[in-house]
Write an enzyme that holds these catalytic residues in place. Structure first.
Site, short mmCIF file in Angstrom:
data_model
loop_
_atom_site.label_atom_id
_atom_site.label_comp_id
_atom_site.label_asym_id
_atom_site.label_seq_id
_atom_site.Cartn_x
_atom_site.Cartn_y
_atom_site.Cartn_z
N TYR A 55 0.85 -1.19 0.00
CA TYR A 55 0.00 0.00 0.00
C TYR A 55 0.88 1.24 0.00
CZ TYR A 55 -4.05 -2.97 1.03
OH TYR A 55 -5.05 -3.91 0.96
N GLU A 56 0.45 2.29 -0.70
CA GLU A 56 1.32 3.45 -0.89
C GLU A 56 1.58 4.21 0.41
OE1 GLU A 56 -0.87 5.48 -3.88
OE2 GLU A 56 -2.27 6.39 -2.49
N SER A 57 0.84 3.89 1.45
CA SER A 57 1.12 4.48 2.76
C SER A 57 2.45 3.98 3.32
CB SER A 57 0.00 4.14 3.73
OG SER A 57 -0.24 2.74 3.75
N GLY A 58 3.06 3.00 2.66
CA GLY A 58 4.35 2.50 3.12
C GLY A 58 4.27 1.11 3.74
#
Lengths: 261, 272
Positions: A55-58
């Site tokens: 997920y692009e949140s890391g």
């Protein structure tokens, strides 16, 4: 639970199941929120338990047991192999081509798989509809090994020209990705509520290759804003199995359960 | 050393009319209470910078604080559109809103360049999209070693960055963990910084995966328990997903939005 074929499912359920089937076990998959996240978690719950969700949140290797509402829900950090910064997820993980599959939605899509999620109608400075914009999508579309698009098929979405190119598919046709220096493979498949489209190996044009059970080619063509190419061997895909449907409904039932401490 | 301040004083001294202001927090640790204080103090003409201007910037835009928005994704995560943002872009309400639009990769790298003291960042990004046609802040650059064409974006240097974190000690050393997004880069890129925290403690225990902002790199710290709500602080609270869902209806019309701001921002007042 069995692998028997079923009846009584919705078009959205068929679409999500068909998208999940595209994900092979063990692949690293960059997942957006909404339908991509649902499909990726369905794959993980069924045939692809080792699918790596990024997920692009890391959150790398998140293993949520319920569907997150946002890409930054705590369940993703709690279950991830690693939580890294946002610059790191884009620079170290996405940009060098470490991620196999990018999973994208679209507000508009054209015959070459170019995606608009920015503005519709009017012009850029005075649009009819202002959409959220790019997010991670341009670089996901550019750098992942391949892209799976999941989108409902209708005339508003499947347009002759997208009003804004937010994320590049095959540009204006063969050779464009290479000319632009895009290192990922581009859209491999588009999954809709009516069927499955794949790029023609020569022209790169999205071609209808599978219909979902009960859908006709005329319906698919009528829901497309260009003269939709149809594969010679147009096939009908398998309906959801009982196992797929049960897993999907169990996941959907967790959506309202957002307050776990 | 960072000064320990009240939220009211921190915003009054560090956030000024016309500033370039970054409120960061990637879904997690969003500094909502500070955003509300900016609205209460009536800040004007702000250039708001944020990767994901979700509900917090919908509130600031609807309240008329913003002149310009620099961003990469403007939606209500998992819910849909931001109606105040849309109303500002489509109908200039309550005032026109200039946009400078990027991708996440571009914005993240702009903060990295700012934190690194560099004038620009370089990445593989934006190529073939229509984004470079709408801002002069996305430009091609030739690699001096390989000749390859890449993309350059200028450093972000906010006048002030505001973030929320779990804890600080009495010297203003800040500790955050969980999803820490781009907060470290955003604070180090800024000329001034304000960090709101769940609690100020005498001494904090290390936590796996923590990010630390040393007190000498932060301008001010304010203790604001619950200051991320409806976002959350890992280990202290959970994301109020119902708030985000309900925001869709609250924000859809100008009068329901105004009533909400009146009740929950102005009448509620600053936290003690």
């Amino acid at each position: 639970m069995t692998d028997e074929l079923t009846t009584g499912w919705t078009a959205d359920e068929m679409m999500t199941v068909a998208a999940a089937r595209q994900l092979r076990d063990g692949a690293a998959c960059f997942v957006g929120i909404g339908l991509p996240s649902t499909a990726a978690n369905l794959a993980r719950a069924t045939h692809a338990p080792n699918l790596v969700l990024i997920y692009e949140s890391g959150c790398l290797g998140a293993k949520p047991d319920r569907l997150p509402l946002s890409i930054g829900d705590g369940i993703l950090a709690d279950t991830a192999d690693a939580v890294v910064s946002v610059p790191e997820v884009f620079n170290y993980w996405l940009q060098p081509g470490r991620i196999d599959v990018g999973f994208l939605g679209a507000a508009q899509l054209d015959r070459y798989g170019n995606i608009n999620t920015t503005v519709v109608g009017g012009d850029y400075d005075a649009p009819t509809v202002r959409l959220p914009g790019a997010g991670g999508a341009p670089e996901i579309a550019a750098s992942c090994g391949e892209v799976v698009v999941i989108v409902r098929q209708d005339l508003r979405t499947f347009t002759e020209r997208v009003d804004f190119v937010t994320s590049v598919g095959y540009g204006t046709g063969p050779g464009d990705r290479e000319r632009l220096g895009l290192r990922g493979g581009g859209p491999r498949v588009v999954i809709t509520d009516l069927g499955v489209l794949e790029p023609d190996p020569v022209t790169c044009e999205l071609t209808l290759t599978h219909l979902h059970p009960g859908v006709t080619r005329e319906q698919a063509r009528a829901a497309t804003g260009w003269d939709l190419a149809v594969a010679d061997g147009l096939a009908t895909g398998a309906p959801p199995t009982a196992r797929e449907l049960a897993a999907l409904r169990a996941l959907e039932a967790t959506k309202s359960d957002g307050r776990r401490p | 050393m960072a000064k320990l301040v009240s939220l009211t004083d921190g915003v009054a001294h560090l956030v000024r009319d016309g500033d370039v202001v970054a409120l960061e927090g990637f879904t997690h640790l969003i500094p909502f209470a500070a955003g509300h204080e900016i609205i209460r103090q009536g800040r004007q003409d702000l250039t708001l910078v944020r990767m994901t201007p979700d509900v917090i910037y919908d509130q600031l835009i609807g309240a008329g604080c913003a002149r310009r928005l620099v961003f990469s994704w403007g939606g209500n995560p998992g819910v849909g559109s931001l109606h105040r943002f849309r109303d500002a872009v489509q109908h200039a309400w309550p005032r026109p809103l200039e946009l400078e639009e990027h991708s996440h990769a571009g914005m993240a790298n702009r903060y990295v360049a700012g934190a690194s003291g560099l004038p620009f960042a370089v990445l593989r990004g934006y190529t073939g999209t229509d984004l470079p046609g709408h801002t002069t802040n996305i430009r091609p650059i030739t690699c001096p070693f390989t000749g390859e064409t890449l993309t350059a974006v200028p450093a972000l240097r906010p006048d002030v960055t505001v973030v929320h974190a779990q804890r600080a000690d009495r010297n203003g050393n800040v500790q955050m963990w969980g999803i820490t997004g781009v907060q470290k880069e955003a604070v180090l890129a800024a000329h001034r910084s304000l960090v709101t925290v769940e609690e100020i403690v005498d001494e904090w225990e290390p936590v796996p995966g923590q990010v630390v902002l040393p007190g000498w790199a932060v301008t001010a710290v304010a203790e604001v328990p619950g200051g991320a709500h409806p976002s959350y602080a890992h280990g202290y609270s959970v994301r109020d997903n119902d708030f985000y869902r309900d925001w869709d209806a609250v924000s859809r019309h100008r009068d329901t939005f105004r009533a909400w701001v009146d009740e929950h921002v102005h009448k509620a007042g600053a936290p003690a």
